[in-house]
Scaffold this motif. Sequence first.
Motif, PDB file in Angstrom:
ATOM      1  N   GLY A 129      81.678  88.490 -35.897  1.00 30.48           N
ATOM      2  CA  GLY A 129      82.240  88.381 -34.562  1.00 30.48           C
ATOM      3  C   GLY A 129      81.283  87.721 -33.587  1.00 30.48           C
ATOM      4  N   GLU A 130      80.048  87.504 -34.029  1.00 31.66           N
ATOM      5  CA  GLU A 130      79.045  86.858 -33.179  1.00 31.66           C
ATOM      6  C   GLU A 130      78.785  85.435 -33.688  1.00 31.66           C
ATOM      7  N   PRO A 131      78.499  84.479 -32.776  1.00 35.53           N
ATOM      8  CA  PRO A 131      78.227  83.094 -33.212  1.00 35.53           C
ATOM      9  C   PRO A 131      77.119  83.005 -34.246  1.00 35.53           C
ATOM     10  N   GLU A 132      76.034  83.788 -34.025  1.00 33.12           N
ATOM     11  CA  GLU A 132      74.932  83.768 -34.985  1.00 33.12           C
ATOM     12  C   GLU A 132      75.352  84.321 -36.333  1.00 33.12           C
ATOM     13  N   GLY A 133      76.396  85.159 -36.341  1.00 35.92           N
ATOM     14  CA  GLY A 133      76.855  85.764 -37.580  1.00 35.92           C
ATOM     15  C   GLY A 133      77.358  84.734 -38.572  1.00 35.92           C
ATOM     16  N   ARG A 135      76.545  81.570 -38.641  1.00 35.65           N
ATOM     17  CA  ARG A 135      75.377  80.802 -39.091  1.00 35.65           C
ATOM     18  C   ARG A 135      74.594  81.584 -40.143  1.00 35.65           C
ATOM     19  N   ASN A 136      74.364  82.861 -39.876  1.00 34.34           N
ATOM     20  CA  ASN A 136      73.583  83.678 -40.803  1.00 34.34           C
ATOM     21  C   ASN A 136      74.288  83.854 -42.143  1.00 34.34           C
ATOM     22  N   ARG A 137      75.608  84.009 -42.105  1.00 30.55           N
ATOM     23  CA  ARG A 137      76.361  84.150 -43.354  1.00 30.55           C
ATOM     24  C   ARG A 137      76.255  82.870 -44.173  1.00 30.55           C
ATOM     25  N   ALA A 138      76.395  81.738 -43.515  1.00 32.26           N
ATOM     26  CA  ALA A 138      76.287  80.453 -44.216  1.00 32.26           C
ATOM     27  C   ALA A 138      74.889  80.273 -44.803  1.00 32.26           C
ATOM     28  N   MET A 139      73.867  80.665 -44.045  1.00 32.28           N
ATOM     29  CA  MET A 139      72.487  80.527 -44.513  1.00 32.28           C
ATOM     30  C   MET A 139      72.225  81.359 -45.760  1.00 32.28           C
ATOM     31  N   LEU A 140      72.592  82.638 -45.699  1.00 34.78           N
ATOM     32  CA  LEU A 140      72.302  83.531 -46.831  1.00 34.78           C
ATOM     33  C   LEU A 140      73.151  83.170 -48.048  1.00 34.78           C
ATOM     34  N   GLU A 141      74.376  82.734 -47.802  1.00 28.06           N
ATOM     35  CA  GLU A 141      75.230  82.279 -48.911  1.00 28.06           C
ATOM     36  C   GLU A 141      74.574  81.095 -49.618  1.00 28.06           C
ATOM     37  N   MET A 142      73.969  80.195 -48.841  1.00 26.51           N
ATOM     38  CA  MET A 142      73.348  79.011 -49.428  1.00 26.51           C
ATOM     39  C   MET A 142      72.031  79.339 -50.137  1.00 26.51           C
ATOM     40  N   LEU A 143      71.266  80.272 -49.576  1.00 27.85           N
ATOM     41  CA  LEU A 143      70.036  80.696 -50.256  1.00 27.85           C
ATOM     42  C   LEU A 143      70.370  81.216 -51.647  1.00 27.85           C
ATOM     43  N   TYR A 144      71.469  81.969 -51.732  1.00 28.23           N
ATOM     44  CA  TYR A 144      71.844  82.568 -53.024  1.00 28.23           C
ATOM     45  C   TYR A 144      72.561  81.576 -53.935  1.00 28.23           C
ATOM     46  N   SER A 145      73.542  80.835 -53.395  1.00 32.48           N
ATOM     47  CA  SER A 145      74.376  80.008 -54.277  1.00 32.48           C
ATOM     48  C   SER A 145      73.697  78.721 -54.718  1.00 32.48           C
ATOM     49  N   SER A 146      72.634  78.304 -54.004  1.00 30.43           N
ATOM     50  CA  SER A 146      71.951  77.069 -54.375  1.00 30.43           C
ATOM     51  C   SER A 146      70.481  77.280 -54.714  1.00 30.43           C
ATOM     52  N   GLY A 147      69.985  78.516 -54.564  1.00 30.34           N
ATOM     53  CA  GLY A 147      68.599  78.815 -54.936  1.00 30.34           C
ATOM     54  C   GLY A 147      67.574  78.070 -54.110  1.00 30.34           C
ATOM     55  N   LEU A 148      67.855  77.877 -52.826  1.00 27.14           N
ATOM     56  CA  LEU A 148      66.949  77.103 -51.979  1.00 27.14           C
ATOM     57  C   LEU A 148      65.694  77.887 -51.604  1.00 27.14           C
ATOM     58  N   GLU A 196      83.145  75.431 -36.194  1.00 27.56           N
ATOM     59  CA  GLU A 196      83.493  76.376 -35.134  1.00 27.56           C
ATOM     60  C   GLU A 196      82.321  76.762 -34.235  1.00 27.56           C
ATOM     61  N   ILE A 197      81.110  76.652 -34.734  1.00 30.89           N
ATOM     62  CA  ILE A 197      79.952  77.101 -33.959  1.00 30.89           C
ATOM     63  C   ILE A 197      79.036  75.937 -33.590  1.00 30.89           C
ATOM     64  N   ARG A 198      78.501  75.280 -34.585  1.00 32.79           N
ATOM     65  CA  ARG A 198      77.499  74.243 -34.333  1.00 32.79           C
ATOM     66  C   ARG A 198      78.071  73.073 -33.537  1.00 32.79           C
ATOM     67  N   ALA A 199      79.347  72.743 -33.794  1.00 30.68           N
ATOM     68  CA  ALA A 199      79.979  71.601 -33.117  1.00 30.68           C
ATOM     69  C   ALA A 199      80.047  71.787 -31.602  1.00 30.68           C
ATOM     70  N   HIS A 200      79.938  73.043 -31.138  1.00 29.99           N
ATOM     71  CA  HIS A 200      80.047  73.331 -29.710  1.00 29.99           C
ATOM     72  C   HIS A 200      78.696  73.634 -29.066  1.00 29.99           C
ATOM     73  N   GLN A 201      77.613  73.494 -29.823  1.00 35.07           N
ATOM     74  CA  GLN A 201      76.279  73.756 -29.292  1.00 35.07           C
ATOM     75  C   GLN A 201      75.706  72.540 -28.563  1.00 35.07           C
ATOM     76  N   VAL A 202      74.862  72.830 -27.584  1.00 37.32           N
ATOM     77  CA  VAL A 202      74.052  71.769 -26.970  1.00 37.32           C
ATOM     78  C   VAL A 202      72.804  71.659 -27.842  1.00 37.32           C
ATOM     79  N   ILE A 203      72.615  70.513 -28.468  1.00 43.52           N
ATOM     80  CA  ILE A 203      71.544  70.341 -29.449  1.00 43.52           C
ATOM     81  C   ILE A 203      70.358  69.615 -28.833  1.00 43.52           C
ATOM     82  N   ALA A 204      69.171  70.172 -29.077  1.00 43.03           N
ATOM     83  CA  ALA A 204      67.937  69.591 -28.517  1.00 43.03           C
ATOM     84  C   ALA A 204      67.663  68.224 -29.127  1.00 43.03           C
ATOM     85  N   LYS A 205      67.056  67.353 -28.330  1.00 39.81           N
ATOM     86  CA  LYS A 205      66.729  66.012 -28.795  1.00 39.81           C
ATOM     87  C   LYS A 205      65.784  66.087 -30.001  1.00 39.81           C
TER      88      LYS A 205
END
Length: 299
Positions: A129-133, A135-148, A196-205
């Motif tokens: 329910g949180e924007p960081e949530g 991002r965090n789910r995607a990160m941990l899913e990738m650490l596990y599913s791709s062994g990064l 849904e999340i990153r596309a709406h962020q103001v991204i630093a140069k």
Amino acid sequence: MSWEKEIKAFGYYLKIERSLSENSILAYRQDIQKLANFMEKNFPEVLPERVQLYHLRQFVNLLGEFSISEFSQARIISGIKAFFKFMLYEDKIEENPSDLLEAPKLTRTLPDTLSYAEIEEIFEAIPLGEPEGHRNRAMLEMLYSSGLRVSELINLKLSQYFDDIGFLRILGKGNKERLVPIGKSATKYLSIYLKEIRAHQVIAKGHEDYVFLNRRGKKLSRVMVFLIIKKTVEKAGLHKKVSPHTFRHSFATHLVEGGADLRAVQEMLGHESITTTEIYTHLDRDYLRQVLDDFLPGK
């Protein structure tokens, strides 16, 4: 030839000839500096090109007396060998004094792993329910599913993600590239985060191409990833020490337990040598022993 001059030249060699990362170069230089400090204190008249096996053995013995772990000793000795190979390569010495220098025999411990159930518990503990949530789910899913590795995760760029074929182009240790598949669940949550999340962020140069960003629109740090995992594991109620590498170990373990070819696992992990990957065959043997004990009583 002074120690300072040779250590600096060694650093350039590691960067240009061997294409090592800045962190690896720093570690090598720090280890050789330990040898330099020892030599300057105990044998001040002996310059780098005059070092003998006798001096190196005394240095290694001193490491043991200071209760430095066998793994740290092995790493330092590996650095010493690399340094004198460089000296030989540059024709600064005629014989390598480290050729017969022996490293301590390492007691290889099996890495900690998470079960399928524990991984699911961690994933479910992430508040979507949180924007960081997301991002965090995607990160941990990738650490596990791709062994990064954590460094590969935080430096992952949009230009390295090929969603049409489900692969990542990873720049690993020594700037070596490898193609790694990304799992269906990781693809799902990564897509949600990006759209849904990153596309709406103001991204630093300068951070426009990085996949995972913090609230300020900058790429995440290693420390932040560790903290996110620690907090999530605590929320899941697991009493285990879990790091980004734990997901990588779990990824490899589950592949081997499932019967995956060791060469394929080596390629996905980005191990230079198959012997590094072979530690997971020991985990597999433990798994096979458990199966035997569970299903063949008395045998």
